[in-house]
Design a protein around this motif. Structure first.
Motif, short mmCIF file in Angstrom:
data_model
loop_
_atom_site.label_atom_id
_atom_site.label_comp_id
_atom_site.label_asym_id
_atom_site.label_seq_id
_atom_site.Cartn_x
_atom_site.Cartn_y
_atom_site.Cartn_z
N MET A 56 54.96 -36.45 35.17
CA MET A 56 55.61 -36.90 33.70
C MET A 56 55.19 -36.24 32.65
SD MET A 56 54.99 -41.05 32.76
CE MET A 56 56.46 -41.98 32.83
N ALA A 57 53.95 -35.54 32.79
CA ALA A 57 53.56 -34.62 31.57
C ALA A 57 54.33 -33.37 31.68
CB ALA A 57 52.12 -34.52 31.76
N GLY A 58 54.64 -32.92 32.62
CA GLY A 58 55.34 -31.85 32.94
C GLY A 58 56.57 -31.73 32.84
N GLY A 59 57.31 -32.90 32.56
CA GLY A 59 58.71 -33.08 32.66
C GLY A 59 59.46 -32.88 33.93
N HIS A 73 51.44 -38.63 37.23
CA HIS A 73 50.82 -38.29 35.53
C HIS A 73 51.40 -36.79 35.54
CE1 HIS A 73 48.48 -41.68 34.21
NE2 HIS A 73 49.08 -42.25 35.21
N THR A 103 49.21 -30.01 35.44
CA THR A 103 50.21 -30.09 34.27
C THR A 103 50.64 -28.65 33.81
OG1 THR A 103 49.88 -32.46 33.78
CG2 THR A 103 51.02 -31.11 32.07
N ALA A 156 58.90 -44.06 35.92
CA ALA A 156 58.85 -42.42 35.84
C ALA A 156 60.15 -42.18 36.19
CB ALA A 156 57.84 -42.13 36.74
N LEU A 165 63.38 -40.70 34.48
CA LEU A 165 63.41 -39.19 34.13
C LEU A 165 63.88 -38.47 34.93
CD1 LEU A 165 60.18 -39.46 31.87
CD2 LEU A 165 62.19 -39.96 31.16
N PHE A 166 64.26 -38.84 36.32
CA PHE A 166 64.51 -37.87 37.44
C PHE A 166 66.04 -37.27 37.16
CE2 PHE A 166 61.49 -40.08 40.88
CZ PHE A 166 60.33 -39.78 40.05
#
Lengths: 342, 342, 342, 342
Positions: free
Chosen positions: B183-186, B180, B148, B337, B340-341
């Motif tokens: 998702m954490a790093g956007g 993970h 991340t 997830a 958010l793509f």
């Protein structure tokens, strides 16, 4: 659907990631509209709003704090508070449902508003990890990480000077941050609100460490009580040893250890550094998932419920259940850690 | 009781914390003796031992790697391998039980040795998070944190130059680290082994991000496969686009994105940096608890079992169950997830 | 040649890297022998030694603290102190020369011992950056980095709650840590010992920040004095506002800001976390070079001199010159920073 | 006065801090106006501007990358390039002077434009630390810090497996990042462009480390050349050992070390992670000071000059001098480090 979001209570890493997760899921999956309510319930009562769209949540997963601001305003207090007033404000803005991100007080207020017919979903915020209905919430992992890094740093000073370091971490009512950071940092004693210990026991641990040629490191929750001295603690102005009360509990314990054992002792209060700044990856993932799950709960019309973590799964639980009691450190978790003391 | 400890397979943050937790609990609670077996099963076969006591585990909770060394030796192979030989070596050293810390191969071997009568307890090591019987194991959280942080850094370069960054993380068979950290790093797309995607779909995401004026960041597991090109992947020397195979999957995808979309694209393979160094606080706590629980399992004579995390609780489970199948990313987590793509 | 090494005074990241640099250069280039003197000058007086060879300095460049221990013992005090006694102890151990790593007191003592004929080379240790003869010393960069990270974290809390945060950093006599960390962290005021400011001026800055809709962050050196109140400062027990003295200067200023401006204000004392733990890469390089240069000074028999950084070059300078006066923050550096205040 | 700012060339931590420093000083001290020129010189040529005021630089000191975007466009190329066109564009916008932040190419172009009468001040950007006229520039310290952290992490893997790790860092023409991060990380060999070494020498160092029972860690600049093989290096497609060229120099060296010594060896290319993300405190301070000093240079009308660091002081120097030659690692700095090799 037009959804309002507010953040209430103390700062906590991951608040912005919840906001981002909710807005992105709402916009992309349901074509929802969003409005940010400024400064917690106060913004509702006083009519402070800010637009929230895809663009305004850009990059928020890694940003500490809350772009919405926060306050500790209780929505039932004041002449503009109460369910009718709040519903009126929501109607004026055309807000159909509210995501309220906050701790036990916020969630309890949300439930009471729901009882009065308002459409509210809760997202639990508890940096201390004291809410019963969720395994963890965002912010706790970051706080433990920051406290652990500080303990690592303080240890080298302890070792270089043969000193005892007493590190005070957050935790007014529960000892989770102390338990985890103390275990991660290899502390020689962990003092938590759930488990009073006497100054004699603490000094015994300290001396045992010193006798092995090492420098003692003690981690203490801000809410820890010395056993047998509960009365003294409540005496404003004087501490348990009848000295003028200086600051945190660590500043009470450290000089007493030095006086009794002869080992030079220093207190460090980590304070607000534990609750600010960028969230850990763990907290970003959890907070993002919480935000997205809150949207699911809204479209399922589960008013009065909140999102929660159970193992690796997210769940929707009743706020009533969730806020039934403080999640304290159970005796077996303390004893597990206590094997490493001394 | 004399207990042997060995670490097997790839490096993983938290191995030393397991060793420390086991030794401290064994020495303090049961007055046990410990011996370290060097370089995994090879040390048993070749008789390489090192003394382990309270002093030798000092400060280990925060130290990366393994002080015992590791290897990928299979205890059933070679002329000195097999249950009889190993039992003979254990008897020579007076070792009553062994704690074997390792991944699926190690645990399976441990179970087979247990079937032959040996006294072995497993501790699961899976930085990829691919073991079914435990919610998480140590090392995963650290790897996600490191990945991340790298994504955060690469994002600013992407933004400054309007480039597409393709970040390759660990995960040969499962996509948990990518899921993970992405998702954490956007990340704007997360590509995992469980979910083949076509190069067309990837480019669609990339172009959608570019069209919003942003710089695309893609996180890809090393084991990801482009859909419709499985055959090409297996062709040694040539990649899916009939170019000489260069390196990781990111180095295959990045130039293809650039060729198809015209967006300058760069691959970064994070590699071994994800598995070394100090463990995160989360991993230190989990690893320490695993080590202590392994001692409980030994004194309960639960041979052939291993420790596992279930929610916030530690459990002792049968290795047989635990190694039944790979824990892949379930479809609903990927879809969660994927909102958010793009 | 047999060389003794000692570390004296407060903990400082990089001490171990100096020791490693000196030992490795001495052993490899000159085939020197080394002995570690425990706990500063006290170890010399009391005869506490530890062997130092290539093996014992392994991995030390990144390890905080000092493996030799430290104390504040003055070699001229006590019945076993003084040049003759110390020379006698050195002779008993066959030590030909000593590398003394410490601050102004240590260096001054080293010079006086040199005047009496002893063979001593100094290495400057000043986490506060207050020694005139060297551009920087090790530890300062790490302290600034830690303070800056804390300021970054505290800022998000300030912003979320509209609070004023007062961050107290090290610097009893000089304001370098406050100046650098405050500039790096984007502070709205930096308060240093060299530049008294009135509480009125501070509140003016705070209100100007608030009026722009932002949350003020103030960085203050522990040794800062409110102008016009020098007398009050020296009055034990009472602070400048005639309240019982609580703790650091930040705990005096924060409530006063709140009382005068109405802006909720919080003090955070960073304390010992600034001086422990792993050194930054900058400090590791500088400390390693200092250690190696000390060996050069020994073989050049430059007794009474110390190593120093001048631009990017290392130099050997006379301790006498080096300890002539405190290196304070010059007025133009303060004014350069003050452009960013308010 | 209306001042334009542009950033040119590769990403570098601290670019935003320069912009913030310049804007704040210009606005507060001189009441200047600012305009951001997008994507380096291209924005000037193509007329892409963005407003820059006090509000738009808020929080920028800790933000990586450049909010202005960057490109490698040469202002003398293309039909819209050249001094007359650029002056015309500046006149259209009413821009009186330009701050150009970039590397040698950018600065050289700035000087040539100045020769043609344009009002330009340079700010040196060199993450590799290769500009002669300044002791350091921003970005270098951050890159060294990131590389050092990666080396720390890779070392535990090396130790756990008895492997040789070859870490490739930035530095096409100069070895400063390798020199500093290698020294900070305790590398057993540092290979830099300024100092070709033979594969035999490298393997000798590796074997010497192995023979002491340790795991070798080698840091190599991307621009390092194996001695005696310069010709092979330039042969596209084949490497120095006549194998298909794979990637960076580390990927050439690692398998060769393994083949010759039998020690398992792994290459890691750190790549773009070294140039993105938040700047270190050191770089934030330096970049902020550079930005403020550029304003001083503008109001002193020192066209064709640039800001530079000399010891702890900022200076204004002629770009012509500054770009006269590459600042390579001097032989004595390499030899200083080489004492620690093997």
């Amino acid at each position: 659907m037009k959804i309002g979001i507010l953040t209430s209570g103390g700062d906590c890493p991951g608040l912005n990631a919840v906001i981002r997760g909710a807005v992105l899921k709402g916009v992309r999956v349901h074509d929802a509209e969003f409005v940010g309510i400024r400064n917690g319930w106060r913004g509702l009562v006083e009519g402070e709003y800010v637009k929230l769209d895809r663009h305004s949540v850009r990059g928020l997963s890694r940003q500490g704090g809350t772009i919405l601001g926060s306050s500790r305003t209780n929505p039932f207090e004041g002449e503009h508070g109460g369910p009718e007033n709040i519903q009126k404000h929501l109607d004026e803005q055309g807000i159909d449902a509210v995501i309220a991100i906050g701790g036990e007080g916020t969630l309890t207020a949300a439930r009471r508003l729901t009882d009065a017919g308002l459409h509210i979903i809760g997202v639990p915020k508890t940096i201390d990890n004291d809410l019963a209905a969720t395994d963890y919430s965002f912010g706790f992992d970051t706080a433990v990480e920051i406290a652990t890094e500080a303990i690592d740093r303080l240890r080298t000073t302890a070792d270089s000077h043969g000193r005892c370091m007493v590190v005070e971490v957050m935790g007014r009512h529960v000892g989770w941050i102390a338990l985890h950071s103390g275990m991660a940092g290899g502390a020689h004693a962990i003092l938590i609100p759930e488990q009073p210990e006497s100054i004699e026991q603490i000094c015994e641990w300290v001396e045992s460490v010193r006798d092995r040629g090492r420098a003692p490191v003690i981690v203490v929750s801000e809410g820890f009580l010395l056993s047998g001295m509960e009365e003294a603690h409540s005496h404003k102005g004087l501490d348990a040893f009848n000295r003028p009360r200086l600051g945190g509990i660590s500043e009470l314990i450290a000089p007493e250890i030095e006086a009794r054992t002869g080992i030079e002792s220093r207190a460090t209060v980590l304070g607000h550094t534990q609750r600010g700044g960028a969230p850990s990856a763990y907290d970003r993932v959890l907070a993002t998932r919480f935000g997205m799950a809150a949207i699911d709960a809204i479209y399922a019309k589960e008013w009065g419920s909140m999102v929660a973590l159970n193992g690796t799964d997210l769940e929707i639980v009743s706020i009533e259940e969730a806020t039934g009691g403080l999640k304290t450190v159970p005796r077996e978790r303390y004893e597990e850690a206590a094997v490493l003391f001394g």
